[in-house]
Design an enzyme around this catalytic site. Structure first.
Site, PDB file in Angstrom:
ATOM      1  N   ASP A 175       0.933  -1.328   0.187  1.00 24.58           N
ATOM      2  CA  ASP A 175      -0.045   0.120  -0.036  1.00 24.58           C
ATOM      3  C   ASP A 175       0.868   1.183   0.054  1.00 24.58           C
ATOM      4  OD1 ASP A 175      -1.759   2.205   0.921  1.00 24.58           O
ATOM      5  OD2 ASP A 175      -3.174   0.692   1.082  1.00 24.58           O
ATOM      6  N   ILE A 176       0.556   2.170  -0.867  1.00 29.51           N
ATOM      7  CA  ILE A 176       1.415   3.398  -1.055  1.00 29.51           C
ATOM      8  C   ILE A 176       1.326   4.353   0.176  1.00 29.51           C
ATOM      9  CG2 ILE A 176      -0.033   4.820  -2.459  1.00 29.51           C
ATOM     10  CD1 ILE A 176       3.367   3.898  -3.569  1.00 29.51           C
ATOM     11  N   GLU A 217     -12.799   3.729  -1.667  1.00 24.81           N
ATOM     12  CA  GLU A 217     -11.696   4.436  -2.491  1.00 24.81           C
ATOM     13  C   GLU A 217     -11.777   3.857  -3.715  1.00 24.81           C
ATOM     14  OE1 GLU A 217      -7.556   5.794  -2.567  1.00 24.81           O
ATOM     15  OE2 GLU A 217      -8.242   6.089  -0.548  1.00 24.81           O
ATOM     16  N   HIS A 222     -10.425  -5.834  -2.464  1.00 24.11           N
ATOM     17  CA  HIS A 222      -8.933  -5.868  -1.820  1.00 24.11           C
ATOM     18  C   HIS A 222      -8.950  -6.082  -0.087  1.00 24.11           C
ATOM     19  CE1 HIS A 222      -9.900  -1.409  -1.542  1.00 24.11           C
ATOM     20  NE2 HIS A 222      -9.352  -1.255  -0.674  1.00 24.11           N
ATOM     21  N   HIS A 248      -6.459  -5.735   2.993  1.00 21.76           N
ATOM     22  CA  HIS A 248      -5.449  -4.930   3.876  1.00 21.76           C
ATOM     23  C   HIS A 248      -4.613  -5.997   4.627  1.00 21.76           C
ATOM     24  CE1 HIS A 248      -6.232  -0.648   2.842  1.00 21.76           C
ATOM     25  NE2 HIS A 248      -7.361  -1.135   2.946  1.00 21.76           N
TER      26      HIS A 248
HETATM   27  P1  AMP Z   1      -9.600   1.920   0.432  1.00 23.99           P
HETATM   28  O1  AMP Z   1     -10.580   1.523  -0.642  1.00 23.99           O
HETATM   29  O2  AMP Z   1     -10.244   2.991   1.219  1.00 23.99           O
HETATM   30  O3  AMP Z   1      -9.059   0.678   1.120  1.00 23.99           O
HETATM   31  O4  AMP Z   1      -8.422   2.598  -0.256  1.00 23.99           O
HETATM   32  C1  AMP Z   1      -7.563   1.792  -1.260  1.00 23.99           C
HETATM   33  C2  AMP Z   1      -6.024   1.631  -0.658  1.00 23.99           C
HETATM   34  O5  AMP Z   1      -5.252   1.556  -1.669  1.00 23.99           O
HETATM   35  C3  AMP Z   1      -5.543   2.977   0.189  1.00 23.99           C
HETATM   36  O6  AMP Z   1      -5.105   2.322   1.345  1.00 23.99           O
HETATM   37  C4  AMP Z   1      -4.472   3.527  -0.646  1.00 23.99           C
HETATM   38  O7  AMP Z   1      -3.467   4.115  -0.152  1.00 23.99           O
HETATM   39  C5  AMP Z   1      -4.343   2.230  -1.812  1.00 23.99           C
HETATM   40  N1  AMP Z   1      -3.757   2.842  -3.084  1.00 23.99           N
HETATM   41  C6  AMP Z   1      -4.322   3.506  -3.967  1.00 23.99           C
HETATM   42  N2  AMP Z   1      -3.531   3.565  -5.030  1.00 23.99           N
HETATM   43  C7  AMP Z   1      -2.510   3.029  -4.789  1.00 23.99           C
HETATM   44  C8  AMP Z   1      -1.341   2.682  -5.663  1.00 23.99           C
HETATM   45  N3  AMP Z   1      -1.343   3.007  -6.887  1.00 23.99           N
HETATM   46  N4  AMP Z   1      -0.495   1.682  -5.112  1.00 23.99           N
HETATM   47  C9  AMP Z   1      -0.647   1.317  -3.828  1.00 23.99           C
HETATM   48  N5  AMP Z   1      -1.554   1.547  -3.005  1.00 23.99           N
HETATM   49  C10 AMP Z   1      -2.585   2.313  -3.574  1.00 23.99           C
END
Ligand code: AMP
Length: 130
Positions: free
Chosen positions: A29-30, A88, A93, A95
């Site tokens: 995760d970035i 988001e 996914h 975590h």
């Molecule tokens: P959520 O849907 O709230 O779980 O958010 C998506 C997750 O993906 C967040 O923790 C972001 O930091 C992560 N994220 C979004 N874009 C990227 C990327 N390009 N590379 C790695 N992680 C990402």
């Protein structure tokens, strides 16, 4: 339109890959809560995890288990938390977050700022861990 995670899986957007097989992809995760915070995604693009077919959902958990063992071995943490939340990115996914206390899994907390070199080093260490 393909999600950002599908673009990552396709290699159109760079990522710090931790593990991959035919059906799943794991990458850092970035915006990590801890060093080793990893996302596990199915290559099949489905928004809501509980809309995945049973076989894909079950396989995703087994794949995540293998990745979690590697994260724990890399980080030395007590356990690896497995969390599904967030609106988001419309691509299911999981975590995986190294934790030594429940406080380590606070999505409201400030995220770590890591350099590209640190991300690359962590991804390599996890991918090589047992
Ligand atoms: P959520 O849907 O709230 O779980 O958010 C998506 C997750 O993906 C967040 O923790 C972001 O930091 C992560 N994220 C979004 N874009 C990227 C990327 N390009 N590379 C790695 N992680 C990402």
């Amino acid at each position: 339109m393909a999600t950002i995670f599908s673009k990552i899986i396709a290699g159109e957007i760079p990522s710090y890959k931790v593990a991959e097989d035919e059906n799943y992809y794991a990458f850092l995760d970035i915006n990590p809560l801890a060093k080793g915070h990893t996302l596990v995604v199915p290559k099949k693009e489905v928004d809501y995890i509980f809309d995945l077919d049973d076989e894909t959902l079950a396989g995703m958990n087994v794949f995540a288990k293998g990745v979690a063992h590697k994260i724990r071995s890399y980080s030395g943490c007590k356990k690896v938390a497995m969390v599904v939340l967030g609106l988001e990115v419309p691509h299911a996914h999981i975590h995986l977050i190294p934790m030594n206390s429940e406080k380590d899994v606070d999505f409201g907390a400030e995220k770590l700022k890591l350099s590209p070199e640190e991300f690359a080093q962590i991804a390599q260490a996890i991918s090589e861990a047992k």
